[in-house]
Scaffold this motif. Structure first.
Motif, mmCIF file in Angstrom:
data_model
loop_
_atom_site.group_PDB
_atom_site.id
_atom_site.type_symbol
_atom_site.label_atom_id
_atom_site.label_comp_id
_atom_site.label_asym_id
_atom_site.label_seq_id
_atom_site.Cartn_x
_atom_site.Cartn_y
_atom_site.Cartn_z
ATOM 1 N N GLN A 152 0.833 -1.156 -0.226
ATOM 2 C CA GLN A 152 0.037 0.122 0.037
ATOM 3 C C GLN A 152 1.073 1.327 0.022
ATOM 4 N N ALA A 153 1.769 1.179 0.925
ATOM 5 C CA ALA A 153 2.699 2.624 1.015
ATOM 6 C C ALA A 153 3.598 2.726 -0.100
ATOM 7 N N VAL A 169 -1.711 8.524 7.391
ATOM 8 C CA VAL A 169 -1.832 7.110 7.383
ATOM 9 C C VAL A 169 -3.151 6.926 8.218
ATOM 10 N N GLN A 186 3.339 -0.718 6.652
ATOM 11 C CA GLN A 186 3.361 0.920 5.915
ATOM 12 C C GLN A 186 4.636 1.518 6.523
ATOM 13 N N VAL A 234 -2.880 6.865 3.162
ATOM 14 C CA VAL A 234 -2.617 5.413 3.103
ATOM 15 C C VAL A 234 -3.609 4.830 3.876
ATOM 16 N N SER A 260 -5.014 4.600 -0.861
ATOM 17 C CA SER A 260 -4.577 2.865 -1.222
ATOM 18 C C SER A 260 -5.966 2.495 -0.376
#
Ligand code: BGC
Length: 360
Positions: A152-153, A169, A186, A234, A260
């Protein structure tokens, strides 16, 4: 004489200690007590936290389907996010005489008591998708969750075109071990980027109970705090991603900020085709559910389970089967989720102009 009685005493002590240790071994291995023969009927109990996210309905359906295919019974209980109810439901399943329990815990710490209750009756426990912590759980079946966080990150880092870029985040529920593993993944990617000066983290917070509304709040606050200077969110799953997109829509920023997700929910695939969510992580549920049922049958029969991985749950290294996650964006929707029959293009594109829809 004195020496001899001391020796006899020591030998006796050693025997007593030995007996205690082997007794302990037996009780910690109590899951090996009540085993089924190859032709005995097997009953599986599946204790679920929730059906809230779209994926969990698939997990339920596929566990039931596989049980039927394998000629075993499956009883399913859903706790709707209530720890006490999940414990009570698991106890009910044990009372009904299930031979093995599959548990997708609401709270990874509290669910340890389910493992204890099951083991007292010689019933093995599989921790499903989410890890049950600090317990003698027999097997963990899931995806590579740290890797999901990293994917994702990394995706957002690779696609953001500003330096330094402002990142938000949004974690999942802090009582779900997956949320902690995702965050770890992440940060494996984001921390070095912060250190390099490539990004700044505006906010890093967990969304209570994986709620979209909690994610919406976190992102709204981050937008206010940064004067709308957010470049990437994120979000840990698709539900929280949709909360983030809603917050961005409020500032006309949807489609301009990378977001994401995880789960390949239909609603999020639609947002991806519309350009409002950037990516998701697709976790095929069929292999997960089938491996869980097949392993459950083996455990109930006292057979060896094929588990190549291990994961530390605080009490022991739990044997684990950890499946590969797949990153999905608008460029590979067709070759992944659509190809697998996980979602149909008709549904994804039902309200999207044909020229905006991915071509088969
Ligand atoms: C699962 C995700 C899901 C989330 C919320 C996590 O433990 O791995 O697939 O979106 O819980 O239910």
């Amino acid at each position: 004489m004195q020496h001899r009685s001391l020796m006899v005493g020591l030998i006796l002590l050693a025997l007593i200690l030995g007996a205690c240790v082997s007794g302990m071994k037996q009780s910690s291995n109590s899951a090996a007590k009540k085993k089924k023969g190859p032709n005995d009927p097997v009953v599986i109990g599946f204790s679920m936290d929730t059906l809230k996210e779209e994926r969990w309905q698939r997990d339920k359906d596929l566990i039931e389907k596989r049980a039927k295919e394998m000629g075993v019974q499956a009883f399913v209980q859903v706790a709707n996010g209530d720890d006490n109810l999940q414990i009570k439901q698991a106890e009910n399943l044990l009372t009904q005489g299930v031979d093995v329990l599959i548990v997708a815990p609401h709270n990874g710490e509290i669910a340890a008591s389910i493992v204890e209750a099951a083991h007292r009756q010689g019933v093995p426990v599989i921790s499903y998708d989410r890890l049950i912590r600090n317990s003698d759980v027999d097997l963990y079946v899931s995806h590579q969750v740290v890797k999901i966080g990293e994917m994702q990150a990394q995706y957002l880092l690779d696609h953001v075109n500003k330096k330094p870029a402002n990142f938000v985040v949004v974690g999942g529920s802090p009582t779900d071990n997956n949320a902690l593993l995702l965050h770890q993944g992440q940060m494996n990617v984001l921390k070095p980027a912060v250190d390099r000066g490539d990004i700044k983290i505006v906010t890093d917070q967990y969304a209570k109970e994986w709620q979209a509304s909690a994610a919406l709040n976190i992102v709204e606050n981050a937008l206010t705090q940064s004067n709308n200077q957010v470049d990437a969110v994120v979000a840990s799953n698709d539900g929280t991603a949709r909360g983030a997109v809603q917050a961005l829509e409020g500032q006309n920023l949807a489609g301009k900020v990378l977001v994401s997700g995880q789960d390949a929910d239909l609603a999020s695939l639609i947002l991806i085709v519309q350009g409002k969510q950037t990516m998701t992580i697709y976790k095929p549920i069929q292999p997960l559910a089938y491996i869980a049922v097949d392993s459950a049958i083996k455990l109930a029969r006292g057979e060896k389970v094929d588990a190549k991985d291990t994961i530390d749950n605080g009490a022991k290294k739990v044997p684990a089967v950890l499946l590969e996650p797949i990153a999905v964006d608008k460029n590979n929707i067709i070759s992944t989720v659509v190809k697998d029959g996980y979602q149909t293009l008709e549904k994804i594109c039902a309200n999207i102009p044909a020229d905006k829809c991915p071509k088969q």
